[in-house]
Design an enzyme around this catalytic site. Sequence first.
Site, mmCIF file in Angstrom:
data_model
loop_
_atom_site.group_PDB
_atom_site.id
_atom_site.type_symbol
_atom_site.label_atom_id
_atom_site.label_comp_id
_atom_site.label_asym_id
_atom_site.label_seq_id
_atom_site.Cartn_x
_atom_site.Cartn_y
_atom_site.Cartn_z
ATOM 1 N N ASP A 95 37.433 42.734 35.669
ATOM 2 C CA ASP A 95 38.293 41.624 35.250
ATOM 3 C C ASP A 95 37.739 40.244 35.578
ATOM 4 O O ASP A 95 38.489 39.288 35.742
ATOM 5 C CB ASP A 95 39.669 41.794 35.905
ATOM 6 C CG ASP A 95 39.547 42.094 37.401
ATOM 7 O OD1 ASP A 95 38.522 41.705 37.992
ATOM 8 O OD2 ASP A 95 40.467 42.712 37.968
ATOM 9 N N GLU A 117 37.177 50.592 34.217
ATOM 10 C CA GLU A 117 38.235 50.128 35.131
ATOM 11 C C GLU A 117 39.330 49.428 34.324
ATOM 12 O O GLU A 117 39.767 48.320 34.633
ATOM 13 C CB GLU A 117 37.675 49.195 36.220
ATOM 14 C CG GLU A 117 38.634 48.982 37.382
ATOM 15 C CD GLU A 117 38.106 47.991 38.405
ATOM 16 O OE1 GLU A 117 37.493 48.423 39.389
ATOM 17 O OE2 GLU A 117 38.311 46.759 38.214
ATOM 18 N N GLU A 131 42.100 36.958 37.139
ATOM 19 C CA GLU A 131 41.744 38.338 36.760
ATOM 20 C C GLU A 131 42.814 39.049 35.944
ATOM 21 O O GLU A 131 42.486 39.868 35.080
ATOM 22 C CB GLU A 131 41.407 39.151 38.023
ATOM 23 C CG GLU A 131 40.119 38.744 38.727
ATOM 24 C CD GLU A 131 40.293 37.561 39.691
ATOM 25 O OE1 GLU A 131 41.411 37.009 39.789
ATOM 26 O OE2 GLU A 131 39.295 37.185 40.342
ATOM 27 N N ARG A 214 40.583 33.594 44.609
ATOM 28 C CA ARG A 214 40.883 32.210 44.232
ATOM 29 C C ARG A 214 42.305 31.799 44.593
ATOM 30 O O ARG A 214 42.541 30.673 45.033
ATOM 31 C CB ARG A 214 40.728 32.038 42.717
ATOM 32 C CG ARG A 214 39.388 31.490 42.330
ATOM 33 C CD ARG A 214 39.140 31.570 40.848
ATOM 34 N NE ARG A 214 37.712 31.682 40.654
ATOM 35 C CZ ARG A 214 36.935 30.703 40.234
ATOM 36 N NH1 ARG A 214 37.437 29.531 39.919
ATOM 37 N NH2 ARG A 214 35.641 30.883 40.125
HETATM 38 C C1 UD1 Z 1 34.109 36.295 41.290
HETATM 39 C C2 UD1 Z 1 35.170 36.783 40.305
HETATM 40 C C3 UD1 Z 1 36.213 37.626 41.019
HETATM 41 C C4 UD1 Z 1 35.568 38.723 41.837
HETATM 42 C C5 UD1 Z 1 34.523 38.118 42.767
HETATM 43 C C6 UD1 Z 1 33.789 39.197 43.512
HETATM 44 C C7 UD1 Z 1 35.828 35.358 38.409
HETATM 45 C C8 UD1 Z 1 36.626 34.190 37.969
HETATM 46 N N1 UD1 Z 1 35.859 35.639 39.725
HETATM 47 O O1 UD1 Z 1 34.743 35.379 42.170
HETATM 48 O O2 UD1 Z 1 37.084 38.212 40.060
HETATM 49 O O3 UD1 Z 1 36.563 39.380 42.585
HETATM 50 O O4 UD1 Z 1 33.566 37.369 42.009
HETATM 51 O O5 UD1 Z 1 33.109 38.692 44.613
HETATM 52 O O6 UD1 Z 1 35.176 35.987 37.607
HETATM 53 N N2 UD1 Z 1 28.122 32.051 45.190
HETATM 54 C C9 UD1 Z 1 26.838 31.994 45.683
HETATM 55 N N3 UD1 Z 1 26.061 33.119 45.660
HETATM 56 C C10 UD1 Z 1 26.516 34.306 45.196
HETATM 57 C C11 UD1 Z 1 27.830 34.377 44.717
HETATM 58 C C12 UD1 Z 1 28.612 33.225 44.696
HETATM 59 O O7 UD1 Z 1 26.376 30.939 46.112
HETATM 60 O O8 UD1 Z 1 25.770 35.287 45.199
HETATM 61 C C13 UD1 Z 1 28.941 30.810 45.160
HETATM 62 C C14 UD1 Z 1 28.452 29.831 44.071
HETATM 63 O O9 UD1 Z 1 28.663 28.535 44.512
HETATM 64 C C15 UD1 Z 1 29.394 30.174 42.909
HETATM 65 C C16 UD1 Z 1 30.679 30.397 43.680
HETATM 66 O O10 UD1 Z 1 30.289 31.130 44.838
HETATM 67 O O11 UD1 Z 1 29.486 29.144 41.967
HETATM 68 C C17 UD1 Z 1 31.796 31.078 42.942
HETATM 69 O O12 UD1 Z 1 31.358 32.200 42.236
HETATM 70 P P1 UD1 Z 1 32.320 32.792 41.041
HETATM 71 O O13 UD1 Z 1 31.657 33.991 40.460
HETATM 72 O O14 UD1 Z 1 32.751 31.723 40.146
HETATM 73 O O15 UD1 Z 1 33.648 33.210 41.767
HETATM 74 P P2 UD1 Z 1 33.952 34.204 42.935
HETATM 75 O O16 UD1 Z 1 34.969 33.529 43.773
HETATM 76 O O17 UD1 Z 1 32.721 34.703 43.539
#
Ligand code: UD1
Length: 371
Positions: A95, A117, A131, A214
């Site tokens: 999701d 899923e 999600e 979030r």
């Molecule tokens: C995302 C998913 C969430 C999932 C989660 C799993 C969306 C909106 N959110 O949330 O559903 O449960 O992943 O973990 O799709 N970042 C890093 N390195 C990484 C990963 C993230 O630096 O390897 C930082 C970056 O600044 C990035 C930020 O985290 O921009 C947010 O990442 P994002 O994928 O937008 O959202 P998550 O909160 O990780």
Amino acid sequence: MKILSVFGTRPEAIKMAPIVRLLKQTPGIEARVCVTAQHRQMLDQALRLFEIQPDYDLDLMREGQSLAQLSAGILTHLESVLEEFKPDWMLAVGDTTTVLTASLSAFYRRIHFGHVEAGLRTHNKWHPFPEEINRRLATVAADLHFAPTEWSKQNLLNEGVEPEKVFVTGNPVIDALKFVVNQDEPQEITELAERAGMQGTKAKKLILVTAHRRENFGEPIENICRALRELAARKDVEIVYPVHLNPNVQEPVNRILNGVEHIMLLPPLEYLPLAHLMKRAALILTDSGGIQEEAPTFGVPVLVMRETTERPEGVAAGTLKLVGTETNRIVEEAHRLLDDASAYAQMSKAANPYGDGRAAKRIVEALLAQK
Ligand code: UD1
Ligand code: UDP
């Protein structure tokens, strides 16, 4: 049959890995992998472990980008991959923004979409955000729905999905978990357990924590951190918290918990050590979806720090309990489990309602039957 698997975050990589590995070995299927790299480092950790080399890497993680910016990037760049490979089927799991945009990209190019899923619901548009809406929209675009449980299948049927399009497969996260727990405990976890004081007659209890949702950003995550600080005052526990790389998590966690005695803040762990740490834990506090599915395998009680869950099977089985994000409630529920042996025994049941480790096989068989 040409199949493109699309994923972008850590949990998607873990859940897709068993399917991707099986597709690669299946005669009659040309399988390719496209990563959006919505996550970078945390995705790469999982790719390394499962020895997956993506055929296409969109490399789209940007610090601070909005959901709209990420979505636009995926829609634009995935289109060229679809144009080049021309898959018959696309697969995505769960999701996230990657899943929503993958399903829409498949629809635009009239490519069949298989949703892994499928059917998880809270029926609350804002929890979890975004999600709940991502997965509902993916359902609308999907041609096949791989539901992990009978409950998730029923959610799909209630929304008018045709029964013959739904396969109850179990969640492939259990396939992935079996892959890692059948390996020896990594040295780093043995050493960590020693440092945490888990050996000897006065062995401490390990509390594993993760949090990243979030809808918990801001006050809820601060409340969670305050609860951990209170729990760390106990003499008999050590809290181990691998901190998600999202800056909205890093900032409050480091501000409130850095340097607190009996709390170990770690970078995100590779999946192999994380699974072995779960196995060692006395208690898990989390808002993670995947960890709610994995912990019942080990009989470790999980306090879910959220207002809702789309995984009621674990609550019904007695291993998960929703406790919200109020500091006092989290602290009270954790104390109760640590101090009351019968309350602990009631939640400590090693039976997993989310799968038997053969989800990937069922998914690939269902796809082959579409020929
Ligand atoms: C995302 C998913 C969430 C999932 C989660 C799993 C969306 C909106 N959110 O949330 O559903 O449960 O992943 O973990 O799709 N970042 C890093 N390195 C990484 C990963 C993230 O630096 O390897 C930082 C970056 O600044 C990035 C930020 O985290 O921009 C947010 O990442 P994002 O994928 O937008 O959202 P998550 O909160 O990780
Ligand atoms: N996980 C991991 N290392 C960590 C924390 C979690 O490998 O430091 C694994 C966890 O076992 C589960 C998945 O990552 O398989 C869950 O990811 P996350 O909590 O980020 O996302 P969610 O499942 O909530 O979407």
